[in-house]
Scaffold this active site. Structure first.
Site, PDB file in Angstrom:
ATOM      1  CE1 TYR A  58       0.236   1.616   4.392  1.00 56.26           C
ATOM      2  CE2 TYR A  58       0.635  -0.738   4.532  1.00 56.26           C
ATOM      3  CZ  TYR A  58       0.703   0.530   5.085  1.00 56.26           C
ATOM      4  OH  TYR A  58       1.245   0.697   6.347  1.00 56.26           O
ATOM      5  CB  CYS A  59       1.301   3.998  -1.941  1.00 63.29           C
ATOM      6  SG  CYS A  59      -0.059   4.029  -3.117  1.00 63.29           S
ATOM      7  CE1 TYR A  60       1.825   9.602   2.184  1.00 64.15           C
ATOM      8  CE2 TYR A  60       2.976   9.098   0.148  1.00 64.15           C
ATOM      9  CZ  TYR A  60       2.984   9.558   1.453  1.00 64.15           C
ATOM     10  OH  TYR A  60       4.164   9.956   2.023  1.00 64.15           O
ATOM     11  CG  PHE A  72      -2.448   4.863   5.361  1.00 64.79           C
ATOM     12  CD1 PHE A  72      -2.218   3.751   6.150  1.00 64.79           C
ATOM     13  CD2 PHE A  72      -2.683   6.070   5.988  1.00 64.79           C
ATOM     14  CE1 PHE A  72      -2.220   3.836   7.536  1.00 64.79           C
ATOM     15  CE2 PHE A  72      -2.680   6.176   7.370  1.00 64.79           C
ATOM     16  CZ  PHE A  72      -2.449   5.054   8.147  1.00 64.79           C
TER      17      PHE A  72
END
Length: 99
Positions: free
Chosen positions: A63-65, A92
């Site tokens: 996952y990232c932003y 996220f």
């Protein structure tokens, strides 16, 4: 080989049911401020080490932003031989909004 985009509910199920590696590719400050429990903040060097040293059958949850950059990393890891690679749709932000 390819990766799969998964929603927050599937992501949580995979966190519970399997011995997955949770990969957070956000910047270290964001990770330090808040992260998904059990995740590790990965740098480019960490990703290269993962490719060189980890079982290619291991399940990777990334996952990232917002779910865009994680797709690129997921694609890279699947092209590097990993067969169970998943990117969290919404990143996220999806995790935070699902609380």
């Amino acid at each position: 080989m390819s990766f799969k985009d998964i929603d927050i509910n599937t992501f949580k199920e995979k966190m519970i049911c399997k011995k997955s590696i949770l990969i957070d590719i956000r910047d270290p400050d964001s990770f330090s401020y808040s992260n998904i429990p059990g995740s590790k903040n990965f740098t480019s060097d960490d990703l290269m080490s993962l490719i060189d040293n980890e079982d290619k059958e291991k399940e990777l949850l990334i996952y990232c932003y917002k779910g865009n950059s994680s797709r690129k990393v997921a694609h890279f890891l699947s092209e590097s031989g990993f067969s169970n690679v998943y990117s969290l749709i919404g990143g996220f932000n999806a995790w935070e909004n699902d609380k």
